[in-house]
Design a protein around this motif. Structure first.
Motif, PDB file in Angstrom:
ATOM      1  N   SER A  67      33.229 -31.218  53.468  1.00 13.37           N
ATOM      2  CA  SER A  67      32.458 -30.248  52.677  1.00 13.37           C
ATOM      3  C   SER A  67      32.397 -30.662  51.212  1.00 13.37           C
ATOM      4  O   SER A  67      31.332 -30.585  50.591  1.00 13.37           O
ATOM      5  CB  SER A  67      33.080 -28.856  52.797  1.00 13.37           C
ATOM      6  N   TRP A  68      33.531 -31.107  50.666  1.00 13.68           N
ATOM      7  CA  TRP A  68      33.549 -31.514  49.262  1.00 13.68           C
ATOM      8  C   TRP A  68      32.726 -32.780  49.046  1.00 13.68           C
ATOM      9  O   TRP A  68      32.049 -32.908  48.031  1.00 13.68           O
ATOM     10  CB  TRP A  68      34.985 -31.741  48.802  1.00 13.68           C
ATOM     11  N   VAL A  69      32.783 -33.711  49.995  1.00 16.73           N
ATOM     12  CA  VAL A  69      31.969 -34.933  49.886  1.00 16.73           C
ATOM     13  C   VAL A  69      30.487 -34.576  49.937  1.00 16.73           C
ATOM     14  O   VAL A  69      29.679 -35.074  49.140  1.00 16.73           O
ATOM     15  CB  VAL A  69      32.328 -35.927  51.016  1.00 16.73           C
ATOM     16  N   THR A  70      30.133 -33.711  50.881  1.00 14.82           N
ATOM     17  CA  THR A  70      28.736 -33.270  51.000  1.00 14.82           C
ATOM     18  C   THR A  70      28.287 -32.558  49.731  1.00 14.82           C
ATOM     19  O   THR A  70      27.181 -32.788  49.228  1.00 14.82           O
ATOM     20  CB  THR A  70      28.574 -32.314  52.202  1.00 14.82           C
ATOM     21  N   PHE A  71      29.152 -31.702  49.215  1.00 12.07           N
ATOM     22  CA  PHE A  71      28.870 -30.987  47.970  1.00 12.07           C
ATOM     23  C   PHE A  71      28.588 -31.977  46.838  1.00 12.07           C
ATOM     24  O   PHE A  71      27.613 -31.840  46.096  1.00 12.07           O
ATOM     25  CB  PHE A  71      30.071 -30.103  47.618  1.00 12.07           C
ATOM     26  N   ARG A 120      27.845 -18.424  49.266  1.00 15.14           N
ATOM     27  CA  ARG A 120      29.099 -18.304  50.012  1.00 15.14           C
ATOM     28  C   ARG A 120      29.534 -16.856  50.165  1.00 15.14           C
ATOM     29  O   ARG A 120      30.378 -16.539  51.000  1.00 15.14           O
ATOM     30  CB  ARG A 120      30.212 -19.101  49.309  1.00 15.14           C
ATOM     31  N   LYS A 121      28.966 -15.966  49.362  1.00 17.00           N
ATOM     32  CA  LYS A 121      29.270 -14.545  49.505  1.00 17.00           C
ATOM     33  C   LYS A 121      28.631 -13.958  50.767  1.00 17.00           C
ATOM     34  O   LYS A 121      29.006 -12.872  51.206  1.00 17.00           O
ATOM     35  CB  LYS A 121      28.804 -13.770  48.272  1.00 17.00           C
ATOM     36  N   PHE A 122      27.634 -14.663  51.304  1.00 17.74           N
ATOM     37  CA  PHE A 122      26.890 -14.137  52.447  1.00 17.74           C
ATOM     38  C   PHE A 122      26.945 -15.034  53.681  1.00 17.74           C
ATOM     39  O   PHE A 122      26.811 -14.545  54.798  1.00 17.74           O
ATOM     40  CB  PHE A 122      25.413 -13.942  52.061  1.00 17.74           C
ATOM     41  N   PHE A 123      27.131 -16.351  53.474  1.00 20.85           N
ATOM     42  CA  PHE A 123      27.011 -17.299  54.583  1.00 20.85           C
ATOM     43  C   PHE A 123      28.234 -18.203  54.684  1.00 20.85           C
ATOM     44  O   PHE A 123      29.064 -18.263  53.767  1.00 20.85           O
ATOM     45  CB  PHE A 123      25.754 -18.171  54.406  1.00 20.85           C
ATOM     46  N   LEU A 124      28.313 -18.938  55.789  1.00 16.93           N
ATOM     47  CA  LEU A 124      29.348 -19.937  55.971  1.00 16.93           C
ATOM     48  C   LEU A 124      29.140 -21.100  55.000  1.00 16.93           C
ATOM     49  O   LEU A 124      28.051 -21.276  54.443  1.00 16.93           O
ATOM     50  CB  LEU A 124      29.323 -20.464  57.409  1.00 16.93           C
ATOM     51  N   THR A 125      30.182 -21.926  54.850  1.00 18.67           N
ATOM     52  CA  THR A 125      30.097 -23.067  53.943  1.00 18.67           C
ATOM     53  C   THR A 125      28.958 -23.998  54.321  1.00 18.67           C
ATOM     54  O   THR A 125      28.215 -24.479  53.461  1.00 18.67           O
ATOM     55  CB  THR A 125      31.427 -23.852  53.951  1.00 18.67           C
ATOM     56  N   SER A 126      28.794 -24.269  55.612  1.00 16.27           N
ATOM     57  CA  SER A 126      27.749 -25.194  56.063  1.00 16.27           C
ATOM     58  C   SER A 126      26.357 -24.690  55.700  1.00 16.27           C
ATOM     59  O   SER A 126      25.512 -25.458  55.222  1.00 16.27           O
ATOM     60  CB  SER A 126      27.848 -25.407  57.571  1.00 16.27           C
ATOM     61  N   SER A 184      25.643 -22.546  53.293  1.00 17.49           N
ATOM     62  CA  SER A 184      25.556 -22.555  51.826  1.00 17.49           C
ATOM     63  C   SER A 184      25.239 -23.953  51.307  1.00 17.49           C
ATOM     64  O   SER A 184      24.471 -24.114  50.351  1.00 17.49           O
ATOM     65  CB  SER A 184      26.867 -22.053  51.218  1.00 17.49           C
ATOM     66  N   LEU A 185      25.824 -24.973  51.937  1.00 14.22           N
ATOM     67  CA  LEU A 185      25.535 -26.356  51.544  1.00 14.22           C
ATOM     68  C   LEU A 185      24.084 -26.719  51.833  1.00 14.22           C
ATOM     69  O   LEU A 185      23.428 -27.401  51.038  1.00 14.22           O
ATOM     70  CB  LEU A 185      26.478 -27.316  52.267  1.00 14.22           C
ATOM     71  N   TRP A 186      23.568 -26.277  52.964  1.00 12.34           N
ATOM     72  CA  TRP A 186      22.161 -26.521  53.292  1.00 12.34           C
ATOM     73  C   TRP A 186      21.240 -25.857  52.270  1.00 12.34           C
ATOM     74  O   TRP A 186      20.246 -26.453  51.828  1.00 12.34           O
ATOM     75  CB  TRP A 186      21.832 -26.004  54.695  1.00 12.34           C
ATOM     76  N   LEU A 187      21.553 -24.643  51.903  1.00  8.26           N
ATOM     77  CA  LEU A 187      20.732 -23.941  50.920  1.00  8.26           C
ATOM     78  C   LEU A 187      20.811 -24.611  49.550  1.00  8.26           C
ATOM     79  O   LEU A 187      19.815 -24.706  48.827  1.00  8.26           O
ATOM     80  CB  LEU A 187      21.180 -22.479  50.823  1.00  8.26           C
ATOM     81  N   MET A 188      22.004 -25.105  49.183  1.00 10.04           N
ATOM     82  CA  MET A 188      22.142 -25.832  47.927  1.00 10.04           C
ATOM     83  C   MET A 188      21.354 -27.135  47.985  1.00 10.04           C
ATOM     84  O   MET A 188      20.761 -27.553  46.989  1.00 10.04           O
ATOM     85  CB  MET A 188      23.611 -26.108  47.630  1.00 10.04           C
ATOM     86  N   ALA A 189      21.332 -27.785  49.151  1.00 13.14           N
ATOM     87  CA  ALA A 189      20.562 -29.020  49.319  1.00 13.14           C
ATOM     88  C   ALA A 189      19.065 -28.753  49.143  1.00 13.14           C
ATOM     89  O   ALA A 189      18.349 -29.560  48.530  1.00 13.14           O
ATOM     90  CB  ALA A 189      20.834 -29.620  50.697  1.00 13.14           C
ATOM     91  N   LEU A 190      18.599 -27.620  49.667  1.00  9.28           N
ATOM     92  CA  LEU A 190      17.187 -27.247  49.474  1.00  9.28           C
ATOM     93  C   LEU A 190      16.884 -27.047  47.998  1.00  9.28           C
ATOM     94  O   LEU A 190      15.841 -27.490  47.494  1.00  9.28           O
ATOM     95  CB  LEU A 190      16.873 -25.964  50.249  1.00  9.28           C
ATOM     96  N   ALA A 191      17.791 -26.380  47.283  1.00  7.38           N
ATOM     97  CA  ALA A 191      17.603 -26.169  45.846  1.00  7.38           C
ATOM     98  C   ALA A 191      17.662 -27.490  45.093  1.00  7.38           C
ATOM     99  O   ALA A 191      16.917 -27.710  44.129  1.00  7.38           O
ATOM    100  CB  ALA A 191      18.664 -25.209  45.313  1.00  7.38           C
ATOM    101  N   SER A 192      18.536 -28.384  45.532  1.00  9.29           N
ATOM    102  CA  SER A 192      18.709 -29.677  44.864  1.00  9.29           C
ATOM    103  C   SER A 192      17.435 -30.520  44.920  1.00  9.29           C
ATOM    104  O   SER A 192      17.119 -31.242  43.969  1.00  9.29           O
ATOM    105  CB  SER A 192      19.860 -30.441  45.518  1.00  9.29           C
ATOM    106  N   THR A 193      16.699 -30.424  46.025  1.00 10.16           N
ATOM    107  CA  THR A 193      15.500 -31.239  46.217  1.00 10.16           C
ATOM    108  C   THR A 193      14.198 -30.448  46.071  1.00 10.16           C
ATOM    109  O   THR A 193      13.124 -30.996  46.307  1.00 10.16           O
ATOM    110  CB  THR A 193      15.537 -31.900  47.609  1.00 10.16           C
TER     111      THR A 193
END
Length: 207
Positions: free
Chosen positions: A14-18, A117-123, A125-134
């Motif tokens: 998770s940290w590497v993906t982050f 992370r207040k609403f979803f699992l870590t995985s 949340s990472l996908w949503l952050m990836a969408l925001a990142s790109t």
């Protein structure tokens, strides 16, 4: 023991993906930053105001910010303050005026993860952050100086502070709500429609 090792391995992944997602987001927002900088009439107006304030002193920054559309109403001046301190640090260059929005754009990414992370699992949340990142929208509006460009960061920060305050009590809640109120004050100075929409949404939430 095996379950503990699995948890440790999953956290490492998770940290590497982050880190990878953050690195991609920074790359997309900074590559050829000065060469591809958007600089139109609004940016020229800001540059003239900031240059004058640099010459005459901080107290000569306007007390009112940009006009709201074609109306006589004006926003607050916080956008000018961000640009003024950026130019004081990095000197008077066109890209210096855009560095605050670049910073907000980058900081939005880990903030989105924290909020999700207040609403979803870590995985998830990472996908949503990836969408925001790109996201083309978020990348584009992190690459030039304009008063609404800080809205994704400050609205996400407001939401995180406000929701976290509801989970706490006492002094910690007071500090979190104070931070949320400061974010609201900044949002009100960045765009009129944003504070109107957020105010209505907050009212419905409280009701």
């Amino acid at each position: 023991m095996k379950n503990m090792m699995k948890k440790i391995d999953s956290r490492k992944i998770s940290w590497v993906t982050f880190g990878i997602i953050i690195a991609i987001g920074i790359f997309l927002r900074t590559i050829h930053f000065g060469d591809w900088l958007v600089f139109k009439s609004d940016q020229a107006r800001d540059a003239i105001i900031i240059e004058k304030a640099l010459a005459d002193g901080f107290k000569h920054l306007p007390l009112m910010g940009p006009q709201v559309g074609g109306t006589p109403f004006r926003l607050g001046p916080v956008h000018y303050y961000f640009q003024y301190f950026s130019v004081k640090i990095f000197k008077i260059f066109p890209e210096s005026l855009a560095y605050p929005d670049l910073l907000w754009g980058i900081l939005t990414l880990p903030l989105i993860f924290m909020l999700m992370r207040k609403f979803f699992l870590t995985s998830v949340s990472l996908w949503l952050m990836a969408l925001a990142s790109t996201s083309l929208f978020l990348v584009t509006f992190s690459r030039f100086g304009w008063n609404p460009n800080g809205l994704p960061f400050f609205t996400a920060l407001f939401a995180w502070l406000f929701l976290t305050a509801l989970e706490n009590t006492g002094k910690k809640r007071f500090l979190l709500l104070t931070g949320a109120a400061l974010c609201l004050g900044i949002i009100a100075q960045l765009h009129f429609a944003a504070i109107l929409g957020l105010g209505v949404g907050l009212l419905f939430f409280l009701v």
